[in-house]
Design a protein around this motif. Structure first.
Motif, PDB file in Angstrom:
ATOM      1  N   ILE A 195      70.496 -54.460   1.984  1.00  0.00           N
ATOM      2  CA  ILE A 195      71.023 -53.304   1.256  1.00  0.00           C
ATOM      3  C   ILE A 195      69.983 -52.791   0.261  1.00  0.00           C
ATOM      4  CG2 ILE A 195      72.852 -52.471  -0.266  1.00  0.00           C
ATOM      5  CD1 ILE A 195      74.623 -54.730   0.791  1.00  0.00           C
ATOM      6  N   LYS A 196      69.794 -51.465   0.241  1.00  0.00           N
ATOM      7  CA  LYS A 196      68.903 -50.867  -0.750  1.00  0.00           C
ATOM      8  C   LYS A 196      69.419 -49.478  -1.112  1.00  0.00           C
ATOM      9  CE  LYS A 196      64.125 -49.687  -1.866  1.00  0.00           C
ATOM     10  NZ  LYS A 196      64.205 -50.408  -3.149  1.00  0.00           N
ATOM     11  N   GLU A 197      69.299 -49.129  -2.396  1.00  0.00           N
ATOM     12  CA  GLU A 197      69.689 -47.804  -2.856  1.00  0.00           C
ATOM     13  C   GLU A 197      68.473 -47.102  -3.439  1.00  0.00           C
ATOM     14  OE1 GLU A 197      73.036 -45.613  -5.713  1.00  0.00           O
ATOM     15  OE2 GLU A 197      73.112 -47.784  -5.332  1.00  0.00           O
ATOM     16  N   PHE A 198      68.212 -45.888  -2.968  1.00  0.00           N
ATOM     17  CA  PHE A 198      67.061 -45.111  -3.414  1.00  0.00           C
ATOM     18  C   PHE A 198      67.498 -44.142  -4.503  1.00  0.00           C
ATOM     19  CE2 PHE A 198      66.431 -46.279   0.986  1.00  0.00           C
ATOM     20  CZ  PHE A 198      65.158 -46.806   0.986  1.00  0.00           C
ATOM     21  N   LEU A 218      71.219 -48.324   3.763  1.00  0.00           N
ATOM     22  CA  LEU A 218      70.273 -47.622   2.893  1.00  0.00           C
ATOM     23  C   LEU A 218      70.974 -46.402   2.298  1.00  0.00           C
ATOM     24  CD1 LEU A 218      67.060 -47.689   5.160  1.00  0.00           C
ATOM     25  CD2 LEU A 218      67.807 -49.385   3.474  1.00  0.00           C
ATOM     26  N   LYS A 219      71.145 -46.397   0.976  1.00  0.00           N
ATOM     27  CA  LYS A 219      71.805 -45.286   0.287  1.00  0.00           C
ATOM     28  C   LYS A 219      70.768 -44.426  -0.430  1.00  0.00           C
ATOM     29  CE  LYS A 219      75.973 -48.025  -0.791  1.00  0.00           C
ATOM     30  NZ  LYS A 219      76.867 -48.446  -1.886  1.00  0.00           N
ATOM     31  N   GLY A 220      71.086 -43.133  -0.588  1.00  0.00           N
ATOM     32  CA  GLY A 220      70.194 -42.242  -1.304  1.00  0.00           C
ATOM     33  C   GLY A 220      69.207 -41.555  -0.378  1.00  0.00           C
ATOM     34  N   CYS A 221      68.271 -40.811  -0.973  1.00  0.00           N
ATOM     35  CA  CYS A 221      67.293 -40.019  -0.215  1.00  0.00           C
ATOM     36  C   CYS A 221      65.905 -40.646  -0.295  1.00  0.00           C
ATOM     37  CB  CYS A 221      67.219 -38.599  -0.763  1.00  0.00           C
ATOM     38  SG  CYS A 221      68.782 -37.712  -0.756  1.00  0.00           S
ATOM     39  N   TYR A 236      72.733 -48.200   8.927  1.00  0.00           N
ATOM     40  CA  TYR A 236      73.430 -47.110   8.257  1.00  0.00           C
ATOM     41  C   TYR A 236      72.487 -46.521   7.203  1.00  0.00           C
ATOM     42  CZ  TYR A 236      77.300 -49.769  10.288  1.00  0.00           C
ATOM     43  OH  TYR A 236      78.130 -50.453  11.144  1.00  0.00           O
ATOM     44  N   VAL A 237      72.160 -45.235   7.343  1.00  0.00           N
ATOM     45  CA  VAL A 237      71.119 -44.637   6.500  1.00  0.00           C
ATOM     46  C   VAL A 237      71.587 -43.303   5.937  1.00  0.00           C
ATOM     47  CG1 VAL A 237      68.734 -43.818   6.427  1.00  0.00           C
ATOM     48  CG2 VAL A 237      69.344 -45.749   7.903  1.00  0.00           C
ATOM     49  N   GLY A 238      71.379 -43.113   4.637  1.00  0.00           N
ATOM     50  CA  GLY A 238      71.625 -41.823   4.002  1.00  0.00           C
ATOM     51  C   GLY A 238      70.600 -40.799   4.463  1.00  0.00           C
ATOM     52  N   PRO A 239      70.652 -39.572   3.933  1.00  0.00           N
ATOM     53  CA  PRO A 239      69.782 -38.501   4.418  1.00  0.00           C
ATOM     54  C   PRO A 239      68.292 -38.774   4.171  1.00  0.00           C
ATOM     55  CG  PRO A 239      70.966 -37.822   2.455  1.00  0.00           C
ATOM     56  CD  PRO A 239      71.576 -39.092   2.877  1.00  0.00           C
TER      57      PRO A 239
END
Length: 346
Positions: A195-198, A218-221, A236-239
Protein backbone atom coordinates in the motif's frame (compact mmCIF):
# COMPACT_ATOMS: atom_id res chain seq x y z
CA UNK A 1 14.00 18.93 -29.71
CA UNK A 2 15.63 17.90 -33.02
CA UNK A 3 14.81 14.77 -35.04
CA UNK A 4 17.71 12.77 -33.65
CA UNK A 5 16.69 13.54 -30.08
CA UNK A 6 13.05 12.79 -30.82
CA UNK A 7 13.84 9.35 -32.23
CA UNK A 8 16.26 8.58 -29.43
CA UNK A 9 13.59 9.55 -26.92
CA UNK A 10 11.03 7.32 -28.64
CA UNK A 11 13.45 4.39 -28.66
CA UNK A 12 14.92 4.51 -25.19
CA UNK A 13 13.91 6.92 -22.50
CA UNK A 14 10.82 9.14 -22.39
CA UNK A 15 11.17 9.66 -18.67
CA UNK A 16 7.48 10.23 -18.13
CA UNK A 17 6.12 8.03 -20.90
CA UNK A 18 7.80 4.58 -21.09
CA UNK A 19 6.19 3.03 -24.19
CA UNK A 20 8.89 1.06 -25.97
CA UNK A 21 7.85 -2.16 -27.65
CA UNK A 22 9.13 -5.26 -25.91
CA UNK A 23 9.25 -7.59 -28.91
CA UNK A 24 12.15 -8.24 -31.25
CA UNK A 25 14.88 -6.10 -29.75
CA UNK A 26 17.22 -6.83 -32.65
CA UNK A 27 14.78 -5.54 -35.26
CA UNK A 28 14.04 -2.47 -33.15
CA UNK A 29 17.74 -1.63 -32.89
CA UNK A 30 18.20 -2.07 -36.62
CA UNK A 31 15.20 0.12 -37.36
CA UNK A 32 16.34 2.88 -35.03
CA UNK A 33 19.80 2.85 -36.59
CA UNK A 34 18.38 3.03 -40.10
CA UNK A 35 15.89 5.79 -39.31
CA UNK A 36 18.53 7.71 -37.36
CA UNK A 37 20.74 7.70 -40.46
CA UNK A 38 17.83 8.91 -42.60
CA UNK A 39 17.01 11.96 -40.55
CA UNK A 40 20.63 12.64 -39.62
CA UNK A 41 21.18 13.41 -43.29
CA UNK A 42 18.18 15.74 -43.11
CA UNK A 43 19.56 17.43 -40.02
CA UNK A 44 22.80 18.18 -41.84
CA UNK A 45 20.86 20.31 -44.32
CA UNK A 46 19.14 22.35 -41.59
CA UNK A 47 20.77 25.50 -40.29
CA UNK A 48 18.25 26.18 -37.55
CA UNK A 49 17.56 23.22 -35.26
CA UNK A 50 14.90 25.27 -33.47
CA UNK A 51 12.76 25.12 -36.60
CA UNK A 52 9.21 24.03 -35.64
CA UNK A 53 9.42 21.15 -38.13
CA UNK A 54 11.45 19.30 -35.52
CA UNK A 55 8.43 18.80 -33.27
CA UNK A 56 7.69 15.18 -32.43
CA UNK A 57 4.70 14.65 -34.73
CA UNK A 58 6.36 16.38 -37.64
CA UNK A 59 9.53 14.36 -37.07
CA UNK A 60 7.45 11.20 -37.23
CA UNK A 61 5.75 12.29 -40.47
CA UNK A 62 9.13 13.10 -42.03
CA UNK A 63 10.62 9.71 -41.15
CA UNK A 64 7.46 7.79 -42.01
CA UNK A 65 7.09 9.47 -45.40
CA UNK A 66 10.78 8.95 -46.20
CA UNK A 67 10.55 5.22 -45.43
CA UNK A 68 7.26 4.87 -47.32
CA UNK A 69 8.75 6.46 -50.43
CA UNK A 70 11.80 4.24 -50.17
CA UNK A 71 9.59 1.13 -50.05
CA UNK A 72 7.46 2.31 -52.98
CA UNK A 73 10.58 3.06 -55.01
CA UNK A 74 11.94 -0.43 -54.31
CA UNK A 75 8.65 -2.03 -55.41
CA UNK A 76 8.71 -0.05 -58.64
CA UNK A 77 12.32 -1.07 -59.27
CA UNK A 78 11.45 -4.74 -58.74
CA UNK A 79 8.65 -4.53 -61.30
CA UNK A 80 11.00 -2.93 -63.80
CA UNK A 81 13.66 -5.58 -63.21
CA UNK A 82 11.07 -8.31 -63.67
CA UNK A 83 9.90 -6.83 -66.99
CA UNK A 84 13.50 -6.61 -68.19
CA UNK A 85 14.46 -10.12 -67.07
CA UNK A 86 11.43 -12.36 -66.30
CA UNK A 87 13.65 -15.21 -65.08
CA UNK A 88 15.44 -13.10 -62.47
CA UNK A 89 15.11 -14.36 -58.88
CA UNK A 90 13.70 -11.41 -56.96
CA UNK A 91 12.82 -13.28 -53.77
CA UNK A 92 15.63 -11.69 -51.66
CA UNK A 93 14.51 -8.18 -52.67
CA UNK A 94 10.88 -8.98 -51.87
CA UNK A 95 11.84 -10.34 -48.45
CA UNK A 96 13.85 -7.20 -47.75
CA UNK A 97 10.85 -5.01 -48.57
CA UNK A 98 8.61 -7.15 -46.36
CA UNK A 99 11.02 -6.60 -43.47
CA UNK A 100 11.06 -2.84 -44.14
CA UNK A 101 7.26 -2.73 -43.97
CA UNK A 102 7.33 -4.66 -40.69
CA UNK A 103 9.87 -2.22 -39.26
CA UNK A 104 7.73 0.73 -40.36
CA UNK A 105 4.73 -0.85 -38.64
CA UNK A 106 6.74 -1.17 -35.43
CA UNK A 107 7.81 2.45 -35.74
CA UNK A 108 4.16 3.51 -35.81
CA UNK A 109 3.41 1.37 -32.75
CA UNK A 110 6.30 2.83 -30.78
CA UNK A 111 5.39 6.42 -31.73
CA UNK A 112 1.66 6.06 -31.07
CA UNK A 113 1.78 7.57 -27.57
CA UNK A 114 2.44 11.10 -28.86
CA UNK A 115 0.64 10.93 -32.23
CA UNK A 116 -2.89 12.23 -32.81
CA UNK A 117 -5.35 9.34 -33.30
CA UNK A 118 -6.00 10.27 -36.94
CA UNK A 119 -2.26 10.12 -37.66
CA UNK A 120 -2.06 6.59 -36.23
CA UNK A 121 -5.07 5.46 -38.29
CA UNK A 122 -3.68 7.06 -41.45
CA UNK A 123 -0.26 5.47 -40.94
CA UNK A 124 -1.75 2.01 -40.34
CA UNK A 125 -3.88 2.42 -43.50
CA UNK A 126 -0.73 3.32 -45.46
CA UNK A 127 1.04 0.24 -44.12
CA UNK A 128 -1.93 -1.92 -45.08
CA UNK A 129 -1.80 -0.46 -48.62
CA UNK A 130 1.94 -1.16 -48.82
CA UNK A 131 1.33 -4.79 -47.82
CA UNK A 132 -1.32 -5.16 -50.52
CA UNK A 133 1.00 -3.63 -53.10
CA UNK A 134 3.77 -6.01 -52.05
CA UNK A 135 1.40 -8.97 -52.42
CA UNK A 136 0.37 -7.76 -55.86
CA UNK A 137 3.95 -7.26 -57.01
CA UNK A 138 4.97 -10.64 -55.60
CA UNK A 139 2.22 -12.43 -57.52
CA UNK A 140 3.28 -10.69 -60.74
CA UNK A 141 7.04 -11.21 -60.57
CA UNK A 142 7.09 -14.64 -58.94
CA UNK A 143 8.35 -17.08 -61.59
CA UNK A 144 5.94 -19.81 -62.65
CA UNK A 145 6.86 -23.30 -61.53
CA UNK A 146 7.28 -26.04 -64.07
CA UNK A 147 4.38 -28.43 -64.53
CA UNK A 148 4.72 -31.54 -62.40
CA UNK A 149 2.64 -34.59 -61.53
CA UNK A 150 4.19 -34.82 -58.06
CA UNK A 151 1.79 -34.69 -55.15
CA UNK A 152 2.19 -31.69 -52.93
CA UNK A 153 1.14 -31.27 -49.34
CA UNK A 154 -1.75 -28.92 -48.86
CA UNK A 155 -0.66 -25.65 -47.31
CA UNK A 156 -1.98 -25.18 -43.80
CA UNK A 157 -4.24 -22.18 -43.36
CA UNK A 158 -2.61 -19.22 -41.66
CA UNK A 159 -3.88 -18.15 -38.26
CA UNK A 160 -3.72 -14.50 -39.29
CA UNK A 161 -2.14 -13.05 -36.19
CA UNK A 162 -4.28 -14.94 -33.68
CA UNK A 163 -2.07 -15.09 -30.60
CA UNK A 164 -2.24 -18.40 -28.73
CA UNK A 165 -0.98 -19.42 -25.32
CA UNK A 166 1.34 -21.97 -26.94
CA UNK A 167 2.78 -19.35 -29.29
CA UNK A 168 3.70 -17.01 -26.44
CA UNK A 169 5.02 -19.75 -24.17
CA UNK A 170 7.27 -21.08 -26.96
CA UNK A 171 8.82 -17.68 -27.58
CA UNK A 172 12.28 -16.95 -26.18
CA UNK A 173 12.15 -15.21 -22.82
CA UNK A 174 11.43 -11.55 -23.42
CA UNK A 175 13.80 -8.89 -22.24
CA UNK A 176 12.41 -5.80 -20.61
CA UNK A 177 12.11 -3.08 -23.24
CA UNK A 178 12.36 -0.36 -20.62
CA UNK A 179 14.51 -0.53 -17.54
CA UNK A 180 13.77 2.28 -15.09
CA UNK A 181 16.80 3.52 -13.22
CA UNK A 182 16.45 3.90 -9.46
CA UNK A 183 12.70 4.48 -9.71
CA UNK A 184 10.70 3.93 -6.52
CA UNK A 185 8.40 0.93 -6.45
CA UNK A 186 7.80 -2.63 -5.27
CA UNK A 187 10.05 -5.38 -6.58
CA UNK A 188 10.53 -9.12 -5.95
CA UNK A 189 7.60 -9.66 -3.56
CA UNK A 190 5.36 -12.67 -2.90
CA UNK A 191 2.10 -13.04 -0.98
CA UNK A 192 2.06 -9.44 0.30
CA UNK A 193 -0.38 -6.53 0.45
CA UNK A 194 1.51 -3.44 -0.71
CA UNK A 195 0.00 0.00 0.00
CA UNK A 196 1.23 3.49 -0.86
CA UNK A 197 -0.41 6.92 -0.97
CA UNK A 198 0.98 9.67 -3.19
CA UNK A 199 0.74 13.33 -2.32
CA UNK A 200 0.98 15.97 -5.01
CA UNK A 201 3.52 15.15 -7.72
CA UNK A 202 6.23 13.90 -5.40
CA UNK A 203 6.76 10.76 -7.52
CA UNK A 204 7.58 10.78 -11.22
CA UNK A 205 7.66 7.13 -12.14
CA UNK A 206 6.63 4.13 -10.04
CA UNK A 207 7.54 0.50 -10.70
CA UNK A 208 5.89 -2.85 -9.96
CA UNK A 209 8.23 -5.67 -10.92
CA UNK A 210 8.46 -9.41 -10.35
CA UNK A 211 5.47 -9.79 -8.02
CA UNK A 212 3.60 -13.05 -7.31
CA UNK A 213 0.27 -13.42 -5.49
CA UNK A 214 0.38 -9.81 -4.31
CA UNK A 215 -2.25 -7.13 -3.89
CA UNK A 216 -1.12 -3.57 -4.63
CA UNK A 217 -3.07 -0.44 -3.62
CA UNK A 218 -1.79 2.90 -4.89
CA UNK A 219 -3.75 6.03 -3.93
CA UNK A 220 -3.28 9.55 -5.26
CA UNK A 221 -1.67 10.88 -8.45
CA UNK A 222 1.76 10.25 -9.94
CA UNK A 223 3.36 10.67 -13.35
CA UNK A 224 3.78 7.18 -14.86
CA UNK A 225 3.66 3.50 -13.97
CA UNK A 226 5.78 0.64 -15.28
CA UNK A 227 4.67 -2.95 -14.58
CA UNK A 228 6.43 -6.18 -15.56
CA UNK A 229 6.57 -9.86 -14.60
CA UNK A 230 3.46 -10.15 -12.45
CA UNK A 231 1.61 -13.38 -11.74
CA UNK A 232 -1.73 -13.82 -10.00
CA UNK A 233 -1.74 -10.26 -8.66
CA UNK A 234 -4.45 -7.69 -8.01
CA UNK A 235 -3.45 -4.12 -8.84
CA UNK A 236 -5.58 -1.12 -7.80
CA UNK A 237 -4.22 2.26 -8.93
CA UNK A 238 -5.46 5.84 -8.71
CA UNK A 239 -5.16 8.19 -11.71
CA UNK A 240 -1.79 8.25 -13.48
CA UNK A 241 -1.03 11.60 -15.12
CA UNK A 242 0.99 10.17 -18.01
CA UNK A 243 1.13 6.58 -19.19
CA UNK A 244 1.10 2.99 -17.96
CA UNK A 245 3.22 0.27 -19.57
CA UNK A 246 2.40 -3.33 -18.66
CA UNK A 247 4.62 -6.25 -19.73
CA UNK A 248 4.65 -10.00 -19.09
CA UNK A 249 1.68 -10.51 -16.79
CA UNK A 250 -0.46 -13.59 -16.27
CA UNK A 251 -3.63 -14.31 -14.31
CA UNK A 252 -3.81 -10.76 -12.96
CA UNK A 253 -6.52 -8.18 -12.31
CA UNK A 254 -5.82 -4.51 -12.98
CA UNK A 255 -7.97 -1.53 -12.00
CA UNK A 256 -6.05 1.46 -13.37
CA UNK A 257 -6.65 4.93 -14.84
CA UNK A 258 -4.26 6.76 -17.17
CA UNK A 259 -4.11 8.87 -20.30
CA UNK A 260 -2.38 6.11 -22.27
CA UNK A 261 -2.10 2.38 -21.53
CA UNK A 262 0.01 -0.18 -23.38
CA UNK A 263 -0.02 -3.90 -22.68
CA UNK A 264 2.57 -6.38 -23.97
CA UNK A 265 2.70 -10.15 -23.47
CA UNK A 266 -0.33 -10.44 -21.22
CA UNK A 267 -2.08 -13.76 -20.61
CA UNK A 268 -5.54 -14.41 -19.19
CA UNK A 269 -5.82 -11.10 -17.33
CA UNK A 270 -8.64 -8.61 -16.73
CA UNK A 271 -8.26 -4.85 -17.12
CA UNK A 272 -10.71 -2.36 -15.61
CA UNK A 273 -9.65 0.90 -17.25
CA UNK A 274 -10.29 4.58 -17.58
CA UNK A 275 -8.12 6.15 -20.27
CA UNK A 276 -8.09 9.06 -22.70
CA UNK A 277 -6.71 7.16 -25.70
CA UNK A 278 -7.45 3.66 -26.96
CA UNK A 279 -5.62 0.95 -24.99
CA UNK A 280 -2.96 -0.88 -26.98
CA UNK A 281 -2.19 -4.59 -26.72
CA UNK A 282 0.48 -6.65 -28.44
CA UNK A 283 1.42 -10.33 -28.22
CA UNK A 284 -1.39 -10.90 -25.76
CA UNK A 285 -4.30 -13.35 -25.53
CA UNK A 286 -7.28 -13.97 -23.28
CA UNK A 287 -7.33 -10.36 -22.04
CA UNK A 288 -10.67 -8.82 -21.09
CA UNK A 289 -11.66 -5.20 -20.56
CA UNK A 290 -14.22 -3.36 -18.42
CA UNK A 291 -14.73 0.19 -17.05
CA UNK A 292 -12.76 1.55 -14.11
CA UNK A 293 -14.32 0.69 -10.73
CA UNK A 294 -12.00 2.01 -8.03
CA UNK A 295 -13.03 4.10 -5.03
CA UNK A 296 -11.12 5.74 -2.19
CA UNK A 297 -11.39 8.96 -0.21
CA UNK A 298 -10.44 11.83 -2.52
CA UNK A 299 -10.46 9.89 -5.80
CA UNK A 300 -12.91 12.31 -7.45
CA UNK A 301 -10.56 15.27 -6.97
CA UNK A 302 -7.60 13.14 -8.11
CA UNK A 303 -9.44 12.14 -11.29
CA UNK A 304 -10.35 15.76 -11.97
CA UNK A 305 -6.78 16.93 -11.40
CA UNK A 306 -5.57 14.27 -13.84
CA UNK A 307 -8.24 15.20 -16.42
CA UNK A 308 -9.67 11.70 -16.10
CA UNK A 309 -12.94 12.60 -14.40
CA UNK A 310 -14.99 11.71 -17.50
CA UNK A 311 -15.32 8.15 -18.75
CA UNK A 312 -14.79 8.47 -22.52
CA UNK A 313 -15.50 4.78 -23.17
CA UNK A 314 -12.03 4.28 -24.65
CA UNK A 315 -11.55 1.20 -22.47
CA UNK A 316 -13.79 -0.75 -24.88
CA UNK A 317 -11.93 0.34 -28.06
CA UNK A 318 -8.74 -1.67 -27.87
CA UNK A 319 -6.06 -1.54 -30.59
CA UNK A 320 -4.32 -4.88 -31.14
CA UNK A 321 -1.10 -4.24 -33.05
CA UNK A 322 -0.95 -7.92 -33.97
CA UNK A 323 -4.34 -7.65 -35.69
CA UNK A 324 -4.79 -5.01 -38.40
CA UNK A 325 -7.91 -6.48 -40.02
CA UNK A 326 -11.24 -4.69 -39.95
CA UNK A 327 -12.91 -7.42 -37.90
CA UNK A 328 -12.66 -7.78 -34.11
CA UNK A 329 -9.37 -9.18 -32.81
CA UNK A 330 -9.83 -12.58 -31.13
CA UNK A 331 -7.09 -11.78 -28.62
CA UNK A 332 -9.26 -9.51 -26.43
CA UNK A 333 -12.90 -9.09 -25.43
CA UNK A 334 -15.22 -6.91 -23.39
CA UNK A 335 -15.89 -8.46 -20.00
CA UNK A 336 -19.57 -9.35 -19.62
CA UNK A 337 -21.36 -7.34 -16.92
CA UNK A 338 -22.39 -10.45 -14.99
CA UNK A 339 -18.71 -11.41 -14.68
CA UNK A 340 -17.38 -8.04 -13.59
CA UNK A 341 -16.25 -7.29 -10.06
CA UNK A 342 -18.08 -4.71 -7.93
CA UNK A 343 -16.63 -1.30 -7.15
CA UNK A 344 -13.42 -1.76 -5.18
CA UNK A 345 -12.83 0.53 -2.18
CA UNK A 346 -9.24 0.79 -0.97
Amino acid sequence: MDNQQALSTTATDMSTDPTLDSTTQRKLAAMIERLSSLHQSRVSTKTDLKDPSFESTKSFILLFTNSKQEIESSLTQIQQNSDTNPTLDLKPELEKISLSITELEKFVAESSYFLPPYEVRSSLKTISDLKQTLDSVTSKVKPRKKFSFKNKHAKKPETANVVTKEAIENEPEQQMSYKPKDSPGYRNKENEILIKEFKGSEIGEFVLSNLTNCEVRLKGCFRSLFIDRLQNCKIYVGPVLGSILIEQVEGCLFVVASHQIRIHHAKESDFYLRCRSRPIIEQSFGVRFAPYCLCYDGIESDLKESNLDDDTGSWANVDDFQWLRAVQSPNWSVLQERERIDTVKI
